[in-house]
Enzyme design. Structure first.
Site, PDB file in Angstrom:
ATOM      1  N   LYS A   1       0.867  -1.189   0.000  1.00  0.00           N
ATOM      2  CA  LYS A   1       0.000   0.000   0.000  1.00  0.00           C
ATOM      3  C   LYS A   1       0.898   1.231   0.000  1.00  0.00           C
ATOM      4  CE  LYS A   1      -3.881   0.502   2.285  1.00  0.00           C
ATOM      5  NZ  LYS A   1      -4.997   0.659   1.342  1.00  0.00           N
TER       6      LYS A   1
HETATM    7  N1  PMP Z   1      -7.247  -2.918  -3.065  1.00  0.00           N
HETATM    8  C1  PMP Z   1      -6.748  -1.692  -2.857  1.00  0.00           C
HETATM    9  C2  PMP Z   1      -6.033  -0.994  -3.965  1.00  0.00           C
HETATM   10  C3  PMP Z   1      -6.924  -1.074  -1.602  1.00  0.00           C
HETATM   11  O1  PMP Z   1      -6.450   0.157  -1.384  1.00  0.00           O
HETATM   12  C4  PMP Z   1      -7.632  -1.752  -0.584  1.00  0.00           C
HETATM   13  C5  PMP Z   1      -7.866  -1.099   0.742  1.00  0.00           C
HETATM   14  N2  PMP Z   1      -6.808  -1.322   1.632  1.00  0.00           N
HETATM   15  C6  PMP Z   1      -8.098  -3.057  -0.840  1.00  0.00           C
HETATM   16  C7  PMP Z   1      -7.897  -3.603  -2.091  1.00  0.00           C
HETATM   17  C8  PMP Z   1      -8.775  -3.858   0.235  1.00  0.00           C
HETATM   18  O2  PMP Z   1      -7.818  -4.301   1.165  1.00  0.00           O
HETATM   19  P1  PMP Z   1      -8.187  -4.594   2.685  1.00  0.00           P
HETATM   20  O3  PMP Z   1      -9.278  -5.588   2.666  1.00  0.00           O
HETATM   21  O4  PMP Z   1      -6.940  -5.167   3.275  1.00  0.00           O
HETATM   22  O5  PMP Z   1      -8.595  -3.319   3.304  1.00  0.00           O
END
Ligand code: PMP
Length: 314
Positions: free
Chosen positions: A157
């Site tokens: 991220k």
């Molecule tokens: N894809 C992206 C690009 C994201 O930013 C997120 C949010 N964190 C997700 C998927 C979902 O991830 P998570 O379930 O870990 O929040």
């Protein structure tokens, strides 16, 4: 209402004191990594439950590793700080969104990752829905492509990579849609602008694999288990073509921010009946029980804010 405190430069301070210089490396070059964690209020137990915080902190530290960051934190020490922060904020009766951020903190010109200082900051604030129409969103295919892992690590991220997400989201919203689906460089579906994607065809749940350049979502991983164990569904991980979504019976996004959002229209075609389908409906009910610590089988995913003692001196 915003937060009153932040963890900043090694201690919990009033939010007004948590400020960085305009020269900060991460602000100029996008050399940071962030997380998004949620904590849900449980009325009966009068407690706040953080969902899988250690998994979120492990992911942010792994993003840090990709960015050559050597931080003196572990997932456990980050959780300890989070407990202290939430207990200081003393939030009651509402759901909370938590933003941890690691970043290159040197005040220095020069595009690189090495020989720079880095730091960890975190704040938490009350937060409701990310997408307004959770039970029926209108979606388009973005003309932008999802970042490729050989361009910017897709499984991290990384703050700079979110310029890609922002381009995708604004194009969709300014064209009158709620969200967008994004194709990867191979032309297959990756995910949404900031959420993972699932669809249902003939009773089988299908989601793109990690190597489709998706974020390794913690919600994705959790609900795959939930759909298999609690709903008895087959979940298949495989690449998905664009037009498959047009003929899917159901489709949805998932993520910490969006939670579970039904996709009921894609590029002017109704998905299934054009209304939220039974699998997404049942999953949403289970999901909110899970988040509030109401599914005993998964209770070790919920960390209690007011019944967990933080270690002193973290
Ligand atoms: N894809 C992206 C690009 C994201 O930013 C997120 C949010 N964190 C997700 C998927 C979902 O991830 P998570 O379930 O870990 O929040």
């Amino acid at each position: 209402m915003g937060p009153s405190y932040a963890y900043f430069q090694g201690k919990i301070v009033p939010i007004e004191e948590a400020k960085v210089s305009v020269m900060t490396h991460a602000l100029n070059y996008g050399t940071g990594a962030f997380g998004g964690v949620r904590a849900y209020w449980n009325d009966e137990e009068e407690d706040l439950f953080i969902f899988r915080p250690l998994d979120h902190f492990q992911r942010i530290l792994r993003s840090g590793k990709m960015l050559l960051m050597d931080l003196p934190y572990t997932p456990e020490s980050m959780l300890n700080i989070l407990l202290q922060l939430l207990q200081t904020e003393n939030y009651h009766g509402e759901d909370i969104y938590i933003r941890p951020l690691i970043y290159k903190s040197s005040e220095q010109i020069g595009v690189k990752l090495h020989d720079l200082d880095c730091d960890f900051t975190m704040f938490a604030l009350p937060f409701g829905s990310y997408i307004e129409k959770e039970e029926g969103s209108r979606v388009t295919f973005s003309s932008w492509r999802r970042i490729d892992d050989n361009t910017i690590p897709a499984r991290g991220k990384i703050t700079g990579a979110y310029a890609n997400s922002a381009l995708i989201k604004s194009d969709a919203v300014l064209s009158g849609f709620d969200e967008a689906l994004v194709l990867n460089e191979n032309g297959h579906i990756a995910e949404g602008s900031a959420e993972n994607f699932f669809m249902v065809r003939d009773g089988v749940v299908i989601t793109p694999p990690i190597y489709a350049n998706i974020l390794e979502g913690i919600t994705r991983r959790s609900i795959i288990q939930l759909m298999q164990e609690e709903m008895g569904l087959d979940v298949v991980t495989r690449e998905i073509d664009r037009t498959e979504v047009f003929i899917a019976d159901e489709a949805f996004f998932c993520g910490t921010g969006v939670q579970i959002v039904a996709i009921t229209e894609v590029d002017h075609r109704p998905v299934g009946t054009g209304k939220m389908g039974p699998i997404v409906g049942e999953l949403r009910d289970l999901y909110f029980k899970l988040m509030r610590g109401m599914l005993p089988r998964y209770r070790d995913w919920n960390v209690s804010v007011y019944c967990t003692q933080p270690e002193p001196g973290a």
